[in-house]
Design an enzyme around this catalytic site. Structure first.
Site, PDB file in Angstrom:
ATOM      1  N   ARG A  14      44.880  43.904  53.648  1.00 26.69           N
ATOM      2  CA  ARG A  14      45.309  42.296  53.935  1.00 26.69           C
ATOM      3  C   ARG A  14      43.991  41.730  53.997  1.00 26.69           C
ATOM      4  O   ARG A  14      44.059  40.780  53.169  1.00 26.69           O
ATOM      5  CB  ARG A  14      46.050  42.201  55.416  1.00 26.69           C
ATOM      6  N   ASP A  15      43.124  41.929  55.156  1.00 28.51           N
ATOM      7  CA  ASP A  15      42.010  40.950  55.153  1.00 28.51           C
ATOM      8  C   ASP A  15      41.136  41.077  54.051  1.00 28.51           C
ATOM      9  O   ASP A  15      40.233  40.142  53.413  1.00 28.51           O
ATOM     10  CB  ASP A  15      41.123  41.105  56.233  1.00 28.51           C
ATOM     11  N   HIS A 206      36.170  42.687  65.508  1.00 22.53           N
ATOM     12  CA  HIS A 206      36.427  42.264  64.116  1.00 22.53           C
ATOM     13  C   HIS A 206      35.199  41.600  63.448  1.00 22.53           C
ATOM     14  O   HIS A 206      35.003  40.494  63.519  1.00 22.53           O
ATOM     15  CB  HIS A 206      37.461  41.362  63.834  1.00 22.53           C
ATOM     16  N   CYS A 239      32.987  37.213  51.953  1.00 24.68           N
ATOM     17  CA  CYS A 239      32.840  36.082  52.726  1.00 24.68           C
ATOM     18  C   CYS A 239      33.395  34.932  52.040  1.00 24.68           C
ATOM     19  O   CYS A 239      32.751  34.439  51.183  1.00 24.68           O
ATOM     20  CB  CYS A 239      31.475  35.923  53.386  1.00 24.68           C
TER      21      CYS A 239
END
EC number: 4.1.3.4
Length: 298
Positions: A14-15, A206, A239
Site C-alpha cells: 500500500r504505502d 512508522h 518520498c
C-alpha cells in the site's frame, strides 16, 4: 530493556506501491502479497480504498483483496479515508481497516482539504460503522516529527491527536515520520509525550529513511517499549515530497536488526529478501534494502 517480540507491519503493497509512478499490474500486486504472506509477517497492509481519481495506483483495490490468498493468522488491513471507502472495503472482504490522520494542520489541509478537527469528525463515521461491523481500526498519525509544509511539529500536538484517535476507538496508533526528518532525540521527546496519553502497547512507529535515520529512530522507540514497527519490503515507496529520496525503512533491514538484537519477529529473512528481489525485478528498479544490496555481493 527491549521488547521480547516485535510485530512487524508490512506496508509495502500500500504505502510502498502508492508512490510508484507507473501503474503496477494487479497480478504483480497479488503475487507480492502472497509472497509476503509466506514470510511469516503477521500484518500486511494490502491496498487503499481511496478514490481512483486521487490514487490511480490503488484503483484495483477490490480485485487485489479478492485475488490474494489470505492465510490464517495473517491480517490484511486496508486504508479507508471515509465511509464510502470503508463500505467498499468491507464489500471486498476486508476484515481490518486503517484511517490516516496527521498532527499538522497544513498537511491535513493540503492532503484532505480540511482541518485536523474536521478530519477527526469524518473518521467518527468510519469508526461507528466499523464498531457496528466488529472491524478493528488502526489509526495513522502522520508528520509526528516534522511536516513538509509547516516544519516543526510540537510533541504536544502529536500527543493530542493520538489521544483523540485512540479514544475514538483505534486499537493501535501508528506514529509516522513521513518525511524522515526525525532523529533519535526528537523521537524520544515525541514518544515520551504521546506515552502520557496513549498506552505504549497501543503504539507503533512508522519511520522513513529519507535522512538515513530510520533504524536509529526505531531503536529508540524499542528502548522506550514500543513493540510494533511498520516497514516496507525493499524499502518500497519513495518520498512524495523529495524527488529521488528514499522512503520507508526496508523490512529486510529492520528484521536483520531485530534478529541481531535477539528480538523475535517470526519473519523468515531469506524469504523476505526473495520477495524484495521479485518486486524490484517487476518494477525494474534496485532495492533500497541495505541487507539485500550486501547479500547480492556475497
Amino acid at each position: 530493556a527491549f521488547p521480547q517480540r516485535v510485530k512487524v507491519v508490512e506496508v509495502g503493497p500500500r504505502d510502498g506501491l502508492q508512490n510508484e509512478k507507473s501503474v503496477v499490474p494487479t497480478p504483480v500486486k497479488i503475487r507480492l502479497i502472497d509472497m509476503l504472506s509466506e514470510t511469516g509477517l503477521p500484518v500486511i497492509e494490502a491496498t487503499s480504498f481511496v478514490s481512483p481519481r486521487w490514487v490511480p495506483q490503488m484503483a484495483d483495490h477490490a480485485e487485489v483483496m479478492q485475488g490474494i490468498n489470505k492465510l490464517p493468522g495473517v491480517s490484511y488491513p486496508v486504508l479507508t479515508p471515509n465511509l464510502k471507502g470503508f463500505q467498499a472495503a468491507v464489500a471486498a472482504g476486508a476484515k481490518e481497516v486503517s484511517i490516516f490522520g496527521a498532527a499538522s494542520e497544513l498537511f491535513t489541509k493540503k492532503n484532505i482539504n480540511c482541518s485536523i478537527e474536521e478530519s477527526l469528525e469524518r473518521f467518527s463515521e468510519v469508526m461507528n460503522a466499523a464498531r457496528a461491523a466488529s472491524i478493528p481500526v488502526r489509526g495513522y498519525v502522520s508528520c509526528v516529527l516534522g511536516c513538509p509544509y509547516e516544519g516543526n511539529i510540537s510533541a504536544a500536538k502529536v500527543a493530542e491527536v493520538s489521544k483523540k484517535m485512540y479514544s475514538m476507538g483505534c486499537y493501535e496508533i501508528s506514529l509516522g515520520d513521513r518525511i524522515g526528518i526525525g532523529t533519535p532525540g526528537s523521537m524520544k521527546e515525541m514518544l515520551a509525550a504521546v506515552m502520557k496519553e496513549v498506552p505504549v502497547g497501543a503504539l507503533a512507529v512508522h519511520c522513513h529513511d529519507t535522512y538515513g535515520q530510520a533504524l536509529a529512530n526505531i531503536l529508540v522507540a524499542l528502548q522506550m517499549g514500543v513493540s510494533v514497527v511498520d516497514a516496507s519490503v525493499a524499502g518500497l515507496g519513495g518520498c512524495p515530497y523529495a524527488q529521488g529520496a528514499s522512503g520507508n525503512v526496508a523490512t529486510e533491514d529492520l528484521v536483520y536488526m531485530l534478529n541481531g538484537l535477539g528480538i523475535h519477529t517470526g519473519v523468515d529473512l531469506q524469504k523476505l529478501m526473495d520477495t524484495g528481489t521479485f518486486i524490484c525485478n517487476a518494477l525494474n528498479r534496485r532495492t533500497n534494502s541495505k541487507v539485500s544490496q550486501a547479500a547480492c555481493r556475497l
